[in-house]
Design an enzyme around this catalytic site. Structure first.
Site, short mmCIF file in Angstrom:
data_model
loop_
_atom_site.label_atom_id
_atom_site.label_comp_id
_atom_site.label_asym_id
_atom_site.label_seq_id
_atom_site.Cartn_x
_atom_site.Cartn_y
_atom_site.Cartn_z
N GLU B 65 -3.89 -11.64 -17.24
CA GLU B 65 -4.61 -10.04 -17.29
C GLU B 65 -5.29 -10.16 -16.26
OE1 GLU B 65 -3.89 -11.91 -20.07
OE2 GLU B 65 -2.67 -10.85 -21.40
N PHE B 127 -5.84 -10.36 -36.57
CA PHE B 127 -5.17 -11.23 -35.24
C PHE B 127 -4.93 -10.54 -34.03
CE2 PHE B 127 -1.43 -12.90 -32.94
CZ PHE B 127 -1.92 -14.25 -32.71
N GLN B 128 -5.65 -11.02 -33.12
CA GLN B 128 -5.98 -10.78 -31.66
C GLN B 128 -6.53 -9.34 -31.77
OE1 GLN B 128 -1.85 -10.64 -29.68
NE2 GLN B 128 -2.41 -12.61 -28.69
N LYS B 177 -1.89 0.28 -32.45
CA LYS B 177 -0.51 0.30 -32.51
C LYS B 177 0.10 1.37 -33.42
CE LYS B 177 3.05 -3.40 -32.83
NZ LYS B 177 3.38 -4.83 -33.34
N MET B 495 -19.31 -22.17 0.22
CA MET B 495 -20.58 -21.52 0.21
C MET B 495 -21.45 -21.93 -0.76
SD MET B 495 -21.93 -18.90 1.90
CE MET B 495 -20.87 -17.50 2.61
#
Lengths: 171, 599
Positions: B65, B127-128, B177, B495
């Site tokens: 993501e 969940f999630q 949802k 760097m």
């Protein structure tokens, strides 16, 4: 840096916001995330039909930081207006406190006399305690609470500062 | 298509009835979205189902993501459109956070839709589940949790409005949802007006007049430009060029603003700041009137604040009032859109018949030419080992006449790319400036390639950065996006190594790239093409091969391991204390103890 830049000032800001979920978290998150001070913060809905809330913030910082705070608040999407009352001049500031004092005898009478002098009202009483309600500027409340300390001060609840400009104009 | 829509949704006098998931797709279509970058999961399945049933919007499936957001950033930055992201709840949203923070820092317009657990589960550690609006509040311009399907269309259109108006930025819309499944009324974008958000675009005449008078009276003026010029659109770049030509003022730019002013122009000083050119930084230090146009006095630009351009009057043009007087106190703040302000300034300049002090400017340019003659970007060439600067010079030489977009990761290679690629046009240079996100370049290249299918898109990378979002090679393969990953492989986080050399006595703590993959085989494993080059003599031919291949390429360019990126303003130092590559200084002493505290 010139000295004027470094001077710490106390400012009172009025912020008109949409009363939507998370708006207070946005304001508080801005202060903690950017390391600004909050001396006092009050918030309540002021217009039910237009879902507006008014937040009064007392903060301290250098003039540059105060300007940043104003601009950062103004940039939040749900913020309608920000007013720096301290900069704009004539305004009124009030705070309400409830002060619980426990005592008997001379201390109790003295507490009551002082309350009268400060125009504090008794809103609860038992034989050994009072709860006073006092309204005024923050330093008046500080002073009242300080005087109550030797007379049996138990606890203080304060609302924080609310403020409004003098004269006919609105925020 | 129309009949399909009509059967799925019923028109009513006040709006159209449809499900929340359908509203998301409908709002995208109404907003002119053609591509979205995303990754499915449980809490966004209804939206993915709605995607499946249409063919107007193309979904690009990323492999992580974070990359979805970077790809959307590359898409947005290269096309001027809003980048759109679709992720699931919980880890989908948290993975997107780095990309959102990156877009906020660099002012990139992004709309990110995240799924959320059903409203009755919110707060129950489902969940999630995560508090997406809470987590993303400080790293978005604005965010929403939509609890009622009838608010959804308005919120979606507002999100697009907020993302692209004023100072652009990322906006998250978190959709539970059950709201995606619920049926409600859709309203079109034309019926939506944001209640409060009205950024100020036009400056006051008095400010414009004061600004042009200040420029006309200057003896040593400079235009210090930034990403705001690019965000304002192509017209802003055009007006900047015209106004610079009219006034004869030298122009420098931040990392984010490269391309707004053409690098081939004689008035171009190169980039300024920590790894900017000698002439740009000294001109900033010595100028008497500085016009900051869409930049924000970032610490990489100013160096030591109390020694920053000490003898200058400063004009600051910015659309974001909070950028003004944040780090540097300016004399004339102008809040407004860069294109509109520059347009007003050009008109005022002409109307008043103003001109700059020719004699003073001639002397100023003579001084600048002396600084230029210092040749601050010069490096020692080699015919046995590829110098990283040489690699970028040859790469740029090979691509400069093509329709090219260049992205980078973060580190030495990024600074060398900024120094040695000479951009002529805006929106061609995509890099993570504010947040400095390693792993930005490959997904950003994918986004840019999607927006410009026929163009050549090159990600200039380091061997360390590229491993942070390496998996996106698979995305490039799946969607036939022939991006070129050009790795300057010095086997170090360059760097970090450079700073350890400068500040930590050469103790290279964990900055050596151990156990590197074989990048050629890796390209092969993904189904792309791998090329390796380690000899200067072979470089041009190898680069040509990379360009001619019409598939994703990983180019493993083995370069000098010890090279440092110069010029450099050591942290905590002023512009006129920069270190050049050929200076024999004890670098450890160049940085004060106070400077070592700075990043």
């Amino acid at each position: 840096m010139p000295e004027a830049q470094e001077r710490i000032e106390r400012h009172t800001l009025s912020v008109l916001v949409d009363n939507e979920p998370g708006v207070l978290a946005r304001v508080i998150g801005l202060f903690s995330g950017r390391g600004y001070n909050i001396d006092s913060l009050t918030v309540s809905e002021v217009s039910a039909e237009s879902h507006l809330s008014r937040i009064t913030i007392v903060t301290t910082g250098t003039p540059m930081v105060i300007e940043q705070i104003r601009n950062q608040l103004d940039r939040l999407v749900p913020v309608h207006r920000v007013q720096d009352l301290t900069v704009e001049g004539h305004y009124l500031e009030r705070e309400l406190a409830m002060v619980k004092v426990r005592g008997t005898g001379e201390a109790r009478s003295e507490a009551l006399r002082l309350a009268e002098a400060f125009r504090a009202r008794v809103i609860d009483a038992t034989r050994e305690s009072f709860v006073f309600e006092i309204t005024g500027k923050s330093d008046k409340i500080d002073q009242f609470a300080h005087l109550m300390e030797p007379l049996g001060l138990v606890e203080v609840a304060r609302t924080g500062v609310v403020a409004i400009s003098r004269g006919p104009t609105a925020l | 298509m129309t009949t399909a829509t009509a059967s799925a949704a019923t028109a009513t006098p006040t709006g159209t009835k449809m499900t929340g998931a359908e509203m998301v797709i409908k709002a995208f279509a109404d907003q002119g979205v053609a591509h979205i970058f995303g990754y499915p999961g449980g809490a966004v399945l209804p939206i993915y189902d709605a995607l499946f049933l249409q063919d107007q919007i193309e979904h690009i499936l990323v492999r992580h993501e974070q990359a979805a957001v970077h790809a959307a950033e590359g898409y947005a930055r290269s096309s001027g459109k809003v980048g759109v992201v679709l992720v699931t709840s919980g880890p989908g949203a948290t993975n997107a956070v780095t990309g959102l923070a990156d877009a906020l820092m660099d002012s990139i317009p992004i709309v990110c839709i995240s799924g959320q657990v059903a409203t009755h589960l919110i707060g129950n550690d489902a969940f999630q589940e995560c508090d997406t609006v809470g987590i993303t509040r400080p790293c978005t311009k604005h965010n929403y949790l939509v609890r009622d399907v009838n608010d959804l269309a308005r919120v979606l259109h507002e999100a697009f409005y907020v993302a692209q108006n004023g100072r652009p930025g990322p906006v998250v819309v978190d959709i539970p949802k059950d709201v995606q499944f619920a049926t409600g009324t859709y309203v079109g974008r034309e019926n939506i007006q944001h209640k409060t958000y009205r950024p100020k675009l036009e400056a006051e005449d008095a400010q414009i007049n004061a600004a042009v008078e200040m420029i006309a009276s200057a003896k040593k003026p400079i235009f210090y430009t930034g990403g705001g010029v690019i965000n304002s659109g192509p017209e802003a770049s055009r007006l900047l060029r015209a106004f610079a030509r009219e006034t004869g003022v030298p122009v420098t730019s931040t990392l984010m603003g490269l391309g707004a002013f053409p690098a081939s122009d004689p008035q171009w000083l190169g980039m300024l700041g920590m790894h900017g050119t000698y002439e740009a930084n000294l001109a900033m230090h010595d100028c008497d009137v500085m016009v900051c146009i869409g930049a924000r006095f970032d610490d990489r630009i100013t160096g030591r604040l109390d020694a920053f351009a000490p003898h200058s009057k400063k004009i600051h043009i910015d659309i974001d009032p909070s950028s003004i007087n944040k780090n540097v106190k300016v004399d004339l703040p102008i809040v407004g859109d860069v294109a509109r302000v520059l347009g007003a300034m050009s008109r005022a300049w002409a109307a008043k018949g103003l001109s700059t002090d020719k004699a003073a400017l001639t002397a100023w340019w003579a001084q600048i030419d002396r600084w230029r003659s210092r040749q601050c970007l010069a490096y020692r060439a080699s015919d046995t080992i590829i110098k990283p600067q040489y690699a970028i010079e040859r790469l740029y030489n090979a691509v400069k006449d093509k329709d090219v977009y260049i992205t980078t990761e973060v580190g030495q290679h990024q600074m060398w790319a900024a120094q040695f690629c000479h951009f002529e046009e805006p929106n061609r240079w995509l890099t993570s400036g504010g947040l400095g996100t390693m792993g930005y370049g490959l997904p950003a290249a994918i986004g840019a390639q999607k927006a410009h299918p026929g163009a050549l898109v090159v990600d200039i990378a380091g061997e360390a950065s590229i491993q942070m979002n390496m998996q996106e090679m698979s995305t490039a393969m799946q969607f036939d996006l022939p991006v070129k990953v050009f790795i300057l492989n010095n086997k170090y986080m360059g760097m970090v190594r450079q700073w350890q050399e400068l500040l930590h006595g050469g103790r290279y703590s964990h900055s050596y790239s151990e156990a590197l993959p074989d990048f050629v085989k890796l390209a092969d494993a993904f189904g792309g093409v791998g090329i390796r080059c380690d000899k200067p003599a072979d470089l041009d031919a190898a680069i040509q091969e990379m360009i001619s291949v019409k598939r994703p390429v990983i180019f493993d360019c083995i370069v000098d391991q010890q090279e440092n990126c110069f010029p450099m303003i050591p942290s905590g130092r002023a512009h006129n204390e920069m270190i050049l590559g050929d200076m024999a200084v004890d670098l450890d002493e160049a940085i004060t103890d106070e400077g070592k505290m700075l990043v």
